[in-house]
Every structure is written in structure tokens, then in C-alpha cells.
Design an enzyme around this catalytic site. Structure first.
Site, short mmCIF file in Angstrom:
data_model
loop_
_atom_site.label_atom_id
_atom_site.label_comp_id
_atom_site.label_asym_id
_atom_site.label_seq_id
_atom_site.Cartn_x
_atom_site.Cartn_y
_atom_site.Cartn_z
N HIS A 1 126.24 82.91 -1.31
CA HIS A 1 127.12 83.89 -0.65
C HIS A 1 126.84 83.76 0.83
O HIS A 1 125.84 84.25 1.34
CB HIS A 1 126.79 85.29 -1.17
N GLY B 1 120.40 94.99 0.95
CA GLY B 1 120.38 95.49 -0.42
C GLY B 1 120.11 96.98 -0.40
O GLY B 1 119.81 97.56 0.65
N ASP C 1 129.91 93.07 -5.53
CA ASP C 1 128.55 92.93 -5.01
C ASP C 1 128.21 94.09 -4.10
O ASP C 1 128.93 94.32 -3.12
CB ASP C 1 128.48 91.61 -4.23
N ASP D 1 121.88 85.19 -1.20
CA ASP D 1 122.50 85.88 -0.06
C ASP D 1 122.06 85.23 1.24
O ASP D 1 120.98 85.52 1.74
CB ASP D 1 122.10 87.36 -0.06
C1 DX5 Z 1 124.47 92.61 0.58
C2 DX5 Z 1 124.31 91.53 -0.45
C3 DX5 Z 1 124.13 92.06 -1.85
C4 DX5 Z 1 122.95 92.97 -2.02
C5 DX5 Z 1 123.02 93.61 -3.38
O1 DX5 Z 1 124.97 92.08 1.74
O2 DX5 Z 1 125.43 90.68 -0.42
O3 DX5 Z 1 124.03 90.98 -2.75
O4 DX5 Z 1 121.79 92.26 -1.87
O5 DX5 Z 1 121.94 94.47 -3.54
P1 DX5 Z 1 122.10 95.89 -4.26
O6 DX5 Z 1 122.51 95.59 -5.67
O7 DX5 Z 1 120.73 96.47 -4.16
O8 DX5 Z 1 123.14 96.67 -3.53
#
Ligand code: DX5
Length: 227
Positions: A68, A146, A179, A37
């Protein structure tokens, strides 16, 4: 639904002080790829890591890496992410004034291009680049952090992308990734709607039975929902 289920971690919850060990542990746990990320503090209100950090982890595992890119100018550093070992670059439709050119450039640099859609962005944003990409990422949270709650109202958009791919004859070639907020209680809805690549961050790292159990549990739930 012919595309195989793939489980990928978001490394945001990982211990950044030992990323090499962390990616090796993820590979041993059975993940199919690893998503990095990348946040620039502008496109999203958070700042993470650049190509050098990703490169430092590359030699510690062999699963594919994707970046990403939650950044406003993905073209500027595309080559550096590819040199760091990423075989797919995901750009945001909302960040690219010339999305068709950006996807074409990534292909010319030798990597796969993919397009991410923020929750408010319609599926139609990818309609005219389906021939240039190998994946559409439907964000199931607003990007930047996250641990956020899954947005179930994204499921009709996932299905709309699936239908768009079928109509374009690309349903076997273009993956649908989701995601954000993916975990044991949400993964079936996303998979049944059409997603086959599923990113999980906090759900992987908070499983009391460990990473390997988390990966196989999420995979089983997604495969059952797509059967
Ligand atoms: C948010 C990120 C995600 C995030 C996913 O902008 O793109 O990849 O880290 O984390 P969880 O699964 O905890 O939502």
C-alpha cells in the site's frame, strides 16, 4: 456478492525486530494475504519501510504480499516492490497525476494494480481505470497511522464502487478493500456495503485470544454480513 472474503493484516503493530517470525505467525493464523503500509513522510505524515524490509520477510511465509504505497511517486520504485515479492501494488489516486499510465505501468511490470481513495476522494476517481486494476481500496481512516477510529460515512462510497463495478461488468474481477479502524464492531458494516478484502491492524494484535482467533472471528463476521 461473489467475491470471497479475505482477511489481511496491516503489519504496522507487529514487532519490527522480528518481522520474519511475525509474518510466519500471521500465515499460521490463517490470513489470506499481507499488506505492507509504505509511507514516505510526504504523502502522509509518517515514515515506515521500503522494499528491502519487505524482501527480508518474503522468505518467511508464502501468502501473497501487497504494498500500500502511501507515497507521492509510486512509479519510481514500483519495480523494487515487485522484486521484493509484492504481487499487487496499491497507489493513491491523490498521488498520481497520470493514474491511467501508472496502473498500466504496474501491469506491464507483471504485478496487479490497485487504486486507493482517501476519505474525501470520490469513487468516480477510479471510473476510467477499472479495466487496469484488480482492486479498489476505500480508506476508512485518513491514512498515516494505525489505531484510528473507523469512518462509517465511507460505507455509501463502498456501495457506490460496488455499483460502478457492476455497471462496468467488473464486479467479479475487481475486489473492494477497506483499511482503517476495521475490527469486531465495524467489519460487518464495511462488508455489507460491498467490501470483501478487509485490512486489520490493531484489532488483530489486541485480541486477548490471539491472532488465530482474531482472524477467524473477523472472517466469520464479514461472511455473515455478506451472506
Ligand atoms: C493507515 C494504514 C492502515 C492501518 C490500519 O494509514 O493504511 O493499514 O495501519 O490499522 P488499524 O486497523 O489499527 O486502523
Amino acid at each position: 456478492m461473489s467475491r470471497p472474503v479475505m482477511i489481511s493484516p496491516s503489519v504496522l503493530p507487529a514487532d519490527f525486530s522480528k518481522l520474519g517470525e511475525e509474518v510466519a505467525a500471521l500465515e499460521s493464523a490463517g490470513v489470506d494475504l499481507i499488506q505492507w503500509d509504505v509511507m514516505d513522510g510526504q504523502f502522509v505524515p509518517n515514515l515506515t519501510f521500503g522494499p528491502d524490509v519487505i524482501k527480508s520477510a518474503r522468505q518467511h511465509c508464502s501468502v501473497p504480499f501487497e504494498a500500500h504505497l502511501m507515497v507521492y511517486t509510486p512509479d519510481v520504485m514500483a519495480q523494487q516492490y515487485i522484486d521484493a515479492g509484492c504481487s499487487r501494488l496499491i497507489v493513491h489516486a491523490e498521488a498520481c497525476t497520470h493514474l491511467h499510465r501508472t496502473c498500466g505501468n504496474i501491469n506491464e511490470l507483471g504485478a496487479s494494480a490497485a487504486v486507493a481513495l482517501n476519505p474525501a476522494t470520490p469513487a468516480s476517481a477510479v471510473e476510467h481505470v477499472l479495466d487496469l486494476i484488480d482492486m479498489v481500496l476505500v480508506m476508512t481512516v485518513n491514512p498515516g497511522f494505525g489505531g484510528q477510529a473507523y469512518i462509517p460515512t465511507m460505507e455509501p462510497k463502498i456501495t457506490e464502487v460496488q455499483r460502478m463495478l457492476e455497471a462496468a461488468g467488473r464486479a467479479d474481477d475487481v475486489h473492494i478493500e477497506v483499511d482503517g479502524g476495521i475490527g469486531p464492531s465495524t467489519i460487518a458494516g464495511a462488508a455489507a456495503a460491498g467490501a470483501n478484502v478487509l485490512i486489520a491492524g490493531s484489532a488483530l494484535y489486541r485480541d486477548p485470544e490471539g491472532l488465530e482467533h482474531a482472524v477467524s472471528d473477523l472472517r466469520a463476521r464479514a461472511e455473515a454480513a455478506r451472506a
